[in-house]
Write an enzyme that holds these catalytic residues in place. Structure first.
Site, PDB file in Angstrom:
ATOM      1  CG  ASP A  19      51.656  40.274  16.032  1.00 16.73           C
ATOM      2  OD1 ASP A  19      51.200  39.161  16.329  1.00 16.73           O
ATOM      3  OD2 ASP A  19      52.865  40.503  15.870  1.00 16.73           O
ATOM      4  CB  SER A  69      54.764  36.905  16.677  1.00 13.42           C
ATOM      5  OG  SER A  69      53.403  37.248  16.816  1.00 13.42           O
ATOM      6  CG  HIS A 130      56.494  29.573  22.852  1.00 13.85           C
ATOM      7  ND1 HIS A 130      57.341  30.654  22.979  1.00 13.85           N
ATOM      8  CD2 HIS A 130      55.260  30.094  22.623  1.00 13.85           C
ATOM      9  CE1 HIS A 130      56.648  31.777  22.834  1.00 13.85           C
ATOM     10  NE2 HIS A 130      55.395  31.460  22.612  1.00 13.85           N
ATOM     11  CG  ASP A 443      52.415  38.439  13.018  1.00 14.74           C
ATOM     12  OD1 ASP A 443      51.186  38.644  13.027  1.00 14.74           O
ATOM     13  OD2 ASP A 443      53.107  38.450  14.060  1.00 14.74           O
TER      14      ASP A 443
END
Length: 536
Positions: A19, A69, A130, A443
């Protein structure tokens, strides 16, 4: 479907997700390049290697938008480019259809009938991971059109998916919009460290909840002024202490719209408001409270959803389960949802034959204080799972490069990368013993860019490509050996699931539109020969 017995050992496909381990030629500010990574370097030099895309249109995001992610694991599990909620909601704002969204209108009507206040909650930035500030502007337009006196905004400052002190500019933009339209009130402010925790640090969630629900006139200061004061005190945007700026507490009879579109960091605060049996901390249950989330955070939450989840069929995990094969998913707490919920297309319940293991992330304020995180424990359990010889697919996530990279601490991120490199070595050995095939990738980028051109800390993700290495073992092999195999160039995360299916000899469903990275290669049984040893 009945599952295959474990009397005969299987040769697993092992997907290892590093990651935040991006690829960048320049070494300046590159924690991946600065780290000592003998395992990764040896694998890259001796096994098939290519670069794949993890950002922008390749993964269903707007052109030039950095990956993350959630998007990464969704594309990995789906085996296709998945259009993202960021684009979907942005289109609704731009085209004006947000103003006629039936769920939003229903909530507004309910709140008006009760004589309550309307609140907007979320991350105020254009990071696009987000939330997006333009979505908040669309919400302001909706609330004004629906006749509310104001929209009380409970804004969280970013500094993680955006530069650490860029919040002043975002809140000044919001303040200017409010002044221009004469509509909107920034009631509370707090760093995302508190309001968007996902690791069950309930004290952080509680701090934001208390500020949002306890009445009072507030400090009377502007959000941008408060941010500047926080920066002067040594706290960047992410860590701004929650504070009430103006009257406008969330109370029974009110309506709340959470405008974040990514679920994982929005769940805890939502649960504190809507679950009658909530036990994260002691608080009065606000009832009635109309609560709406822009996207579905968790199907079990009693909330309205403005943008219902898109149906995805025949994902990698589903194909594995359909063929009666077993699979294993493992990550530490910070990335557990990604190898389960997101990898499975937003479905929380494990698939038939799917087993999971979540390792607790260390309980430290920030991960630069413990850059090793839980990588060694993840490796212990992953190796044990490989050695059972019963799982056809094993998915492993190492959180370190991303989570430590987000702190902006270069030396700690170097140590994080080196920790993961050592863990890869242990996985390679286990893969060899099991006669498996390892697919090593990431990712999205992060740790390869730790400061910008001006020398300021860069704590966000990047648009850089990421590595993909195919590590062969004994028995089942890809034709060719080591660098003899040329993987297809120009691939993306959605091409990895088709690659795994080809390695496992399973048919690729029509819905899975990605293309195997193996190109014209075919699977065949080869005479065993000793695989590369990398000084383990």
């Amino acid at each position: 479907m009945a599952f295959m017995g474990t009397s005969s050992a299987v040769h697993p496909a092992i997907l290892v997700i590093l990651d935040g381990w991006g690829y960048r030629e320049q070494t300046d500010g590159n924690a991946v390049a600065a780290a000592k990574t003998p395992i990764f370097d040896a694998l890259k030099a001796s096994y098939p290697f290519t670069l794949i895309h993890t950002s922008g249109k390749a993964v269903g995001l707007p052109r030039g938008q950095m990956g993350n992610s959630e998007v990464g694991h969704l594309n990995l599990g789906a085996g296709r480019m998945v259009p993202q909620e960021l684009v979907r909601i942005s289109d609704a704002v731009e085209e004006g259809t947000l103003l006629s969204n039936p769920e939003l209108l229903r909530l507004c009507r309910t709140v008006r009938e009760r004589g309550g206040k309307l609140h907007g909650v979320g991350l105020v930035s254009d990071g696009g991971v987000h939330s997006h500030i333009e979505h908040l502007f669309g919400l302001l337009d909706l609330a004004k059109r629906e006749g509310f006196e104001t929209l009380f905004i409970h804004g969280m400052s970013d500094g993680r998916d955006t530069p650490p002190t860029s919040g002043v500019a975002y809140f000044e933009k919001l303040e200017a919009r409010i002044a221009e339209t004469g509509f909107g009130t920034i009631a509370t402010l707090g760093g995302r460290y508190f309001g968007m925790d996902r690791d069950r640090r309930w004290d952080r969630t509680e701090a934001m909840y208390r500020v949002m629900t306890e009445t009072g006139p507030g400090t009377g200061k502007r959000a941008s002024e408060t941010l500047r004061e926080s920066h002067a005190a040594g706290k960047t945007d992410e860590f701004v202490l929650p504070v009430r700026l103006a009257a406008g507490a969330v109370e029974p009879g009110d309506g709340v719209i959470y405008f974040n579109f990514r679920p994982d960091r929005a769940r805890q605060l939502t649960r504190a408001f809507v679950q009658a049996d909530f036990d994260g901390f002691v608080r009065p249950y606000l009832d009635p409270l109309a609560f709406l989330t822009f996207t579905q955070y968790d199907a079990t939450l009693p909330v309205a959803v403005a943008f219902a989840p898109q149906s995805l069929d025949n994902l990698l995990g589903q194909v594995i389960a359909h063929h009666g094969l077993r699979q294993f998913r493992i990550a530490e707490t910070e990335k557990y949802a990604h190898v389960t919920y997101f990898f499975n297309g937003g479905i929380e319940t494990p698939l038939p034959g799917e087993e999971r293991s979540m390792i607790q992330s260390p309980l430290v304020p920030t991960y630069d204080l413990k850059p090793e995180m839980a990588a060694r424990e993840v490796t212990d359990h992953a190796v044990a799972a490989i050695e059972t010889r019963q799982y056809s697919l094993i998915v492993i996530n190492y959180a370190n490069p991303d989570m430590v990279g987000h702190t902006g601490n270069f030396d700690a991120t170097v140590k994080a990368v080196e920790t993961v490199d050592a863990c890869i070595g242990r996985l390679v050995e286990a893969c060899v013993r099991a006669g498996g095939t390892m697919l090593l990738t990431a990712d999205h980028g992060n740790a390869e860019l730790m400061w910008d051109e001006q020398g300021n800390p860069w704590t966000a993700h990047t648009t850089n490509p990421v590595p993909f290495i195919l590590i062969e073992s004994e028995g089942l092999k890809i034709p060719g050996w080591g660098t003899d195999v040329q993987l297809r160039a120009g691939g993306s995360l959605g091409d990895i699931a088709p690659t795994i299916l080809e390695i496992l000899g399973l048919p690729q469903p029509a819905e899975m539109t990605g293309r195997s990275l193996l190109g014209e290669s075919e699977i065949e049984i080869r005479t065993p020969r000793s695989p590369l040893r990398v000084g383990l």
